[in-house]
Design a protein around this motif. Structure first.
Motif, PDB file in Angstrom:
ATOM      1  N   LEU A  62      -1.024   3.493  39.477  1.00 55.18           N
ATOM      2  CA  LEU A  62      -1.647   2.389  38.750  1.00 55.18           C
ATOM      3  C   LEU A  62      -0.630   1.345  38.294  1.00 55.18           C
ATOM      4  N   GLY A  63       0.631   1.521  38.643  1.00 52.71           N
ATOM      5  CA  GLY A  63       1.633   0.522  38.291  1.00 52.71           C
ATOM      6  C   GLY A  63       1.991   0.492  36.825  1.00 52.71           C
ATOM      7  N   LEU A  64       1.863   1.631  36.137  1.00 51.34           N
ATOM      8  CA  LEU A  64       2.134   1.700  34.714  1.00 51.34           C
ATOM      9  C   LEU A  64       3.485   2.330  34.390  1.00 51.34           C
ATOM     10  N   VAL A  65       4.315   2.546  35.403  1.00 50.87           N
ATOM     11  CA  VAL A  65       5.648   3.108  35.183  1.00 50.87           C
ATOM     12  C   VAL A  65       6.669   1.975  35.219  1.00 50.87           C
ATOM     13  N   PRO A  66       7.806   2.113  34.531  1.00 53.16           N
ATOM     14  CA  PRO A  66       8.792   1.031  34.505  1.00 53.16           C
ATOM     15  C   PRO A  66       9.482   0.854  35.854  1.00 53.16           C
ATOM     16  N   SER A  67       9.790  -0.387  36.179  1.00 53.27           N
ATOM     17  CA  SER A  67      10.601  -0.654  37.368  1.00 53.27           C
ATOM     18  C   SER A  67      12.037  -0.219  37.084  1.00 53.27           C
ATOM     19  N   GLU A  68      12.793  -0.001  38.135  1.00 51.84           N
ATOM     20  CA  GLU A  68      14.154   0.503  37.939  1.00 51.84           C
ATOM     21  C   GLU A  68      15.087  -0.030  39.009  1.00 51.84           C
ATOM     22  N   HIS A  69      16.293  -0.377  38.589  1.00 50.52           N
ATOM     23  CA  HIS A  69      17.341  -0.782  39.527  1.00 50.52           C
ATOM     24  C   HIS A  69      18.627  -0.102  39.085  1.00 50.52           C
ATOM     25  N   SER A  70      18.898   1.051  39.656  1.00 51.10           N
ATOM     26  CA  SER A  70      20.044   1.855  39.240  1.00 51.10           C
ATOM     27  C   SER A  70      20.990   2.055  40.409  1.00 51.10           C
TER      28      SER A  70
END
Length: 376
Positions: free
Chosen positions: A252-260
């Motif tokens: 549902l797109g409710l998790v945080p985006s991440e760039h690690s």
């Protein structure tokens, strides 16, 4: 059976570009044809029966896949957001898209979209019509309020009640253009309000007898989820057993985006991937989880009486948990919009915990069968 021919289709309203890749010989065949279902089927049937077809999900919907499946063609729909694309590939044409689809299908890297039945799609259409009507009504009300404020007029009491509408009809303006615009806006708000009520009545009539009735009843045991929201969540997600309590939030797109990378880990705003309609309903419902929950109110108690004991216990645990989470966020001084998004993600997990077991019990008949196909 071993499959050696993979066909990618780039589907548009009037035309279809096709690419057939034979992995055994390396042969590639391309063509451009009309989007008529029989024309597409005739071209595909020139290939061996073990050929597999794929095209991207898009505005053309499901008639093509239903037609092909109804005639024995193995066809899937690919999720556009999950397609493999090279970062340096900046050339996009219909031919390249069709070839790319055929290649990733041959590699088994296609993330398939669930194909709803005709009845399920009909229920989804009704839910989305209701959501669009609600959005249009909200915008119309904002436009009417803005017009009044520009002319120094405001209503001091609760808005959008019978008393408020009577007050609106008593307002008049000296300039002809303003008067006409004002009356048109009031009329539009009333028409849209009536339209929305008619849609709500229709959903109330259909929900108890549709295939999602048990799921809707279970979802309505959560605070903030009434009939229209429960109906919308049930028909938008469809098969809850596809997910787990953690993966439903990602869908549902409710998790945080991440760039690690390396030792650095950076998280951003939510991904907003997946189903926009379901995410919107969950975010709006999460605001109702904010008040302290001690015991069910009258509406909630009546709803809990309609479900089995396992569902009742799970729903009560969820309502207590979400209220405690809200209290914790407020105690820490968390920004309310961020807190509500986190609550929405957890609410999605509780909805899954209510809906998935019920569907698992009755999941004996496949979601897609030939009885549901529309064969031209």
């Amino acid at each position: 059976m071993f499959q050696s021919t993979f066909i990618g289709l780039d589907v548009h309203a009037q035309t279809v570009v096709a690419c057939a890749l034979n992995t055994a010989t390396g042969e590639v065949q391309r063509t451009k044809m009309s989007s008529e279902l029989e024309v597409i089927l005739a071209w595909i049937q020139k290939f061996p029966t073990e050929a597999k077809v794929v095209y991207e999900a898009g505005p053309t919907g499901y008639p093509l896949v239903r037609h092909l499946l109804g005639h024995g063609v193995d066809c899937v729909i690919a999720a556009p957001s999950k397609l493999l694309r090279a970062p340096g590939d900046h050339v996009k044409t219909d031919q390249r898209d069709a070839m790319g689809l055929a290649k990733i299908l041959s590699l088994g890297e296609v993330i398939e979209v669930r194909i709803p039945t005709m009845e399920q799609e009909s229920l989804r259409d009704l839910s989305r019509t209701r959501l669009q009507a609600q959005k249009t009504l909200r915008l119309s009300k904002q436009r009417l309020n803005a017009l009044l404020l520009r002319h120094g007029v405001s209503y001091p009491d609760t808005k959008w009640t019978v008393k408020h509408f009577d007050w609106l009809h008593r307002q008049h303006f000296g300039q002809a253009g303003t008067e006409f615009s004002y009356q048109a806006d009031v009329e539009l708000v009333e028409l849209l309000a009536t339209h929305l009520k008619r849609l709500d009545r229709r959903i109330t009539e259909i929900a108890p007898t549709c295939e999602y009735s048990r799921v809707i009843n279970a979802l309505m045991c959560m605070r903030g989820i009434a009939m229209t929201t429960g109906f919308g969540l049930a028909v938008e997600v469809g098969d809850w057993t596809r997910f787990t309590g953690s993966s439903i939030g990602s869908y549902l797109g409710l998790v945080p985006s991440e760039h690690s990378s390396g030792q650095k880990r950076a998280q951003g705003s939510i991904t907003k991937a997946g189903n926009t309609y379901a995410r919107l309903m969950l975010v709006e419902s999460s605001w109702h989880q904010k008040p302290t929950f001690s015991r069910p109110g009258l509406r909630l108690q009546r709803q809990l009486d309609l479900v089995d004991s396992t569902t009742r216990v799970t729903a009560l645990k969820g309502n207590h948990r979400l209220a405690d989470r809200w209290a914790g966020f407020e105690k820490r001084g968390k920004l309310s919009t961020k807190a509500n998004t986190a609550i929405a993600r957890e609410l999605a997990g509780w909805c899954w915990a209510l809906a998935a077991p019920l569907q698992e019990e009755s999941k004996q008949v496949p979601a897609f069968s030939k009885e549901n196909l529309m064969v031209a």
